[in-house]
Design an enzyme around this catalytic site. Structure first.
Site, short mmCIF file in Angstrom:
data_model
loop_
_atom_site.label_atom_id
_atom_site.label_comp_id
_atom_site.label_asym_id
_atom_site.label_seq_id
_atom_site.Cartn_x
_atom_site.Cartn_y
_atom_site.Cartn_z
N ASP A 215 64.06 -6.12 31.57
CA ASP A 215 63.70 -4.82 32.14
C ASP A 215 63.97 -4.76 33.64
OD1 ASP A 215 61.72 -6.67 32.73
OD2 ASP A 215 60.18 -5.70 31.54
N ASP B 189 47.76 -5.87 28.02
CA ASP B 189 47.60 -4.95 26.88
C ASP B 189 48.59 -5.28 25.76
OD1 ASP B 189 49.98 -4.17 28.01
OD2 ASP B 189 49.36 -2.10 28.44
N GLU C 180 55.17 -0.37 26.22
CA GLU C 180 53.74 -0.13 26.37
C GLU C 180 53.10 0.19 25.01
OE1 GLU C 180 52.56 -0.85 29.05
OE2 GLU C 180 53.53 0.02 30.81
N HIS D 222 51.83 -5.67 25.93
CA HIS D 222 53.18 -5.10 25.97
C HIS D 222 54.21 -6.18 26.18
CE1 HIS D 222 52.57 -4.53 30.51
NE2 HIS D 222 53.75 -5.15 30.47
C1 GLP Z 1 55.62 -6.69 33.49
C2 GLP Z 1 56.94 -6.99 32.80
C3 GLP Z 1 56.75 -7.81 31.55
C4 GLP Z 1 55.90 -9.01 31.85
C5 GLP Z 1 54.54 -8.53 32.33
C6 GLP Z 1 53.59 -9.66 32.59
O1 GLP Z 1 54.96 -5.61 32.94
N1 GLP Z 1 57.63 -5.81 32.46
O2 GLP Z 1 58.02 -8.20 31.06
O3 GLP Z 1 55.78 -9.81 30.70
O4 GLP Z 1 54.74 -7.79 33.53
O5 GLP Z 1 53.75 -10.18 33.86
P1 GLP Z 1 53.06 -11.52 34.33
O6 GLP Z 1 53.85 -12.60 33.69
O7 GLP Z 1 53.23 -11.50 35.82
O8 GLP Z 1 51.65 -11.48 33.88
#
Ligand code: GLP
Length: 295
Positions: free
Chosen positions: A72, A141, A148, A143
Site C-alpha cells: 500500500d 482492527d 479496513e 485490517h
Molecule cells: C498500516 C498499514 C498496514 C500495517 C498496519 C500496522 O495501516 N497499512 O499494512 O500492517 O499499519 O502497522 P504497524 O506494523 O506499525 O502496527
C-alpha cells in the site's frame, strides 16, 4: 493455519527473517525464475528487515533475482516525505540490499489516474506469475494492508478511504497530529493478498490480541479482514506472547504442541526431542490427531 508463537517482538523478527532467507534460498531464484515477494511497511516488519539486511551483508542472502510488490501507499503524500511508504522501504530495506530498483514496485499515490495505477499494479503482479509469498502486518482492527473492516474479501488493488481508527493509530508517525495523516490510500485488495501462494502475517503486541483472536478462534468475517487467511491454502501467522492474550489457553497450547511435534518429526535438536519426552500437554494434543505442521 500455522500459528507460530514466539516470546517477543525480536524473537518474531528472528524467526520470520530466517524463514524468508531459507525460503528464498531454497527457491534458488534466477533471472528467468525470480522469487516474487509481497511486502508491508509499519513497525511490525522493521525487525524482519533489519535481519534480512544482516543476512545480506553476511553473504547469506541475495535479492538480485527477487521482485517485490508493496502492499500500500498513502494518496497525495510526496514520495520523498519521511512517512511515505516509498521512503520507509528505501530506508529500512532497499538501500541496504542488492535488489535492482526496477524490480521493486510500490503504488504511486500521486499518479494522475489512481484507478489506472491500481489496475496496472494488478497486471504487473500477474505479469510476473503472481506472488510467491506475501509478508504482511495488521492493524489493531485486523485490517490487512489498508483493507479496513467491511472491505470485500474479494477486493483487488484500489483507492481506499481510511477508517478513523487507522488515521488515529497512524498519527503517531505524523507528530500525533491527526490533521497531518493522509485520509486516503492505495492498497492491494484482500483477494490480491490471498492469491499469493503463501501468506505470512506478523502480529505483535497486546493491542492486536483481539484481532488475533478473531482471526484464529472466530469465523471468516469482512469486519476482521485478516480472517480471510482461514480460506488460504498456506497461511502462517507469527506472533508474540502478548498478541495471544485474548486466545484461549487451550488454543495457545494446541498450536504450540503442533509446532513441537513438527520439530520432533523434522528431527530438530533445538527444543525438539522425542514426543514422549515432551511436556504432558504436548503429548495430549499430539494424540488428538491434530494435523502436524498443519497449514
Ligand atoms: C498500516 C498499514 C498496514 C500495517 C498496519 C500496522 O495501516 N497499512 O499494512 O500492517 O499499519 O502497522 P504497524 O506494523 O506499525 O502496527
Amino acid at each position: 493455519m500455522r500459528l507460530i508463537i514466539r516470546e517477543d517482538y525480536d524473537a518474531v523478527a528472528d524467526y520470520t527473517a530466517k524463514y524468508l532467507r531459507d525460503r528464498i534460498n531454497d527457491f534458488a531464484p534466477t533471472a528467468d525464475r525470480p522469487f516474487v515477494l509481497g511486502l508491508p511497511t509499519g513497525s511490525s516488519p522493521e525487525g524482519v528487515y533489519k535481519n534480512l539486511v544482516k543476512y545480506h551483508k553476511a553473504g547469506q542472502l541475495s535479492f538480485r533475482h527477487v521482485i517485490t510488490f508493496n502492499m500500500d501507499e498513502y494518496v497525495s503524500l510526496p514520495q520523498s516525505h519521511p512517512q511515505s511508504y516509498h521512503t520507509f522501504m528505501h530506508t529500512h530495506l532497499f538501500s541496504h540490499i542488492d535488489i535492482p530498483p526496477s524490480q521493486t514496485h510500490i503504488l504511486d499515490g500521486n499518479a494522475a489516474d489512481l484507478e489506472k495505477e491500481c489496475q496496472e499494479f494488478e497486471e504487473q503482479i500477474r505479469g510476473v506469475g503472481g506472488i510467491e509469498l506475501f509478508l504482511g502486518g495488521i492493524g489493531p482492527d485486523g485490517h490487512i494492508a489498508f483493507n479496513e473492516p467491511g472491505s470485500s474479501l474479494r477486493s483487488r488493488t484500489r483507492v481506499k478511504t481510511l477508517a478513523y481508527d487507522t488515521i488515529l493509530a497512524n498519527s503517531r508517525f505524523f507528530d500525533n497530529d491527526i490533521s497531518k495523516v493522509p485520509k486516503m490510500a492505495l492498497t492491494v485488495g484482500v483477494a490480491t493478498v490471498m492469491d499469493a501462494r503463501e501468506v505470512l502475517i506478523l502480529i505483535t503486541g497486546a493491542h492486536k490480541s483481539l484481532a488475533l483472536h478473531s482471526c484464529i478462534e472466530l469465523g471468516i468475517s469482512h469486519m476482521w479482514t485478516v480472517s480471510a487467511l482461514q480460506n488460504h491454502p498456506h497461511p502462517m501467522i507469527v506472533c508474540d506472547e502478548d498478541a495471544t492474550l485474548e486466545l484461549k489457553v487451550k488454543t495457545v497450547r494446541y498450536f504450540k504442541s503442533i509446532e513441537m511435534v513438527q520439530r520432533s518429526v523434522m528431527g530438530e535438536k533445538e527444543g525438539g526431542g522425542e514426543v514422549n519426552q515432551m511436556p504432558r500437554f504436548v503429548r495430549r494434543f499430539s494424540n488428538q490427531g491434530g494435523e502436524t505442521g498443519a497449514d
